[in-house]
Design an enzyme around this catalytic site. Sequence first.
Site, PDB file in Angstrom:
ATOM      1  N   ASP A 162      35.101  36.619  34.778  1.00  0.00           N
ATOM      2  CA  ASP A 162      35.906  35.968  35.804  1.00  0.00           C
ATOM      3  C   ASP A 162      37.360  36.401  35.694  1.00  0.00           C
ATOM      4  O   ASP A 162      37.835  36.797  34.619  1.00  0.00           O
ATOM      5  CB  ASP A 162      35.807  34.449  35.669  1.00  0.00           C
ATOM      6  CG  ASP A 162      34.405  33.941  35.943  1.00  0.00           C
ATOM      7  OD1 ASP A 162      33.680  34.611  36.708  1.00  0.00           O
ATOM      8  OD2 ASP A 162      34.033  32.887  35.392  1.00  0.00           O
ATOM      9  N   HIS A 204      33.502  42.268  37.506  1.00  0.00           N
ATOM     10  CA  HIS A 204      33.685  40.939  38.068  1.00  0.00           C
ATOM     11  C   HIS A 204      32.368  40.163  38.198  1.00  0.00           C
ATOM     12  O   HIS A 204      32.372  38.973  38.513  1.00  0.00           O
ATOM     13  CB  HIS A 204      34.357  41.049  39.443  1.00  0.00           C
ATOM     14  CG  HIS A 204      35.244  39.890  39.769  1.00  0.00           C
ATOM     15  ND1 HIS A 204      35.377  38.791  38.955  1.00  0.00           N
ATOM     16  CD2 HIS A 204      36.061  39.646  40.835  1.00  0.00           C
ATOM     17  CE1 HIS A 204      36.221  37.920  39.482  1.00  0.00           C
ATOM     18  NE2 HIS A 204      36.645  38.422  40.634  1.00  0.00           N
TER      19      HIS A 204
END
Length: 455
Positions: free
Chosen positions: A430, A426
């Site tokens: 995204d 992450h």
Amino acid sequence: MAEHVIKLPDVGEGVAEAELVEWHVKVGDLVREDSLLAAVMTDKATVEIPSPVEGEVSWVGAEIGETVAVGSPIVRIKVAGEDNVMAGTVAEAKLEPTGKKETPTPNPSPQGGGAQPAAATKTTEPQRSPDTKATQPGFPSPSWGGVRGGGTASATPPAGAPRPAGEKPLASPAVRLRAKEAGIDLRQVAGSGPAGRISHEDLDAFLSRGPQATRPAGLTPDDTVEEIKIVGLRRKIAEKMRLSKSRIPHITYVEEIDVTGLEELRAKLNAEKKADRPKLTILPFLMRAMVKAIKEQPGVNALFDDEAGVIHRHGAVHIGIAAQTPAGLVVPVVRHAEARDLFDCAAEVNRLAEAAKTGTATREELSGSTITITSLGAMGGVATTPVINHPEVAIVGVNKIMMRPVWDGSQFIPRKMMNLSSSFDHRVVDGWDAAVFIQRIKTLLETPAMIFLEG
């Protein structure tokens, strides 16, 4: 008696040291020629070390998990005969392992070392003639039956489990070797010697009673605790998982996919399979779908050097296939999946899977992936949370295919459904990009004809 010294052999390919991952013997054990002594692991393979002689193990030179240099002594074996040609190797093995002290081992005791009590020697050890010793140096006579010497041990020990749970049976290495070769669990043999020591006569009596002598003792508590040292491949896996989970903030995205049409196509292609084509599983279809989806989301086919703060985005799609082997989890790599068709992908997966299973995969075949697929096959569960193969940024997890009722707008119909459980780094991927990537794979797998379209 003379001693034969066994050193860690040169395992080739420039390897200078190896990790000791398993002992098959201990001090006091009797071994035969070609019996396995130990197993060592390098970065490339696990190597088993056999015994070139028969005799008694008198010394072992390393603990499990230690690193041993090539050419270092690892085992000493007592062999019969003072003029034995192996005796000259003892001078080369006077080096002591770091932090260890060699202890002499006169006659094997019930615990594998130390001198035996005189009474036990008189009552349980056989008196063999010179001819018998010459026939089988270092071992009992090949004839296991009959009375051995002038012992006074009872020939009919009591039936049933002869000792409390967890108590170690006492026996000489020769008795243990004979029991092992005969498939006898010494915990079920009553010993007639001092402190319950098991003799050859006790084995004879146990064999004469037959298998009915061992009966279930009913439900009993088990308070045993087994200590398992993390070594070899398991330690490498643990280090890799710790690194991945400590450095990468995972985001996992789960999506269900209707693979009814894909399974029908796969069945037809396998039914018409030519001799030079491998059988297709769902993996080659997924690999080709991933290649197409990566063209639109290249950021997931990357390695993240988090120390330098640099993302290495790759044009080549090197897909790691997480595979379970008897030794543990490995990840062989299908290189340049973007340049392989469906059947070429399937053939390469089969080849790498066999190499991983047999332990013959090379370092190059087990490294260099840019994105990974993980699958538990028929045990794939409903959903999983795959751990990213550091320093990659994405992993696609395959769950099992199940027949489920699906609403088509007017009724429920049976469809073959499968979940993809995929994780992403992450920090650099995204959630939106992760979802777009998986949705593209979903479209391709649900409309499999699109997988074959170029461009």
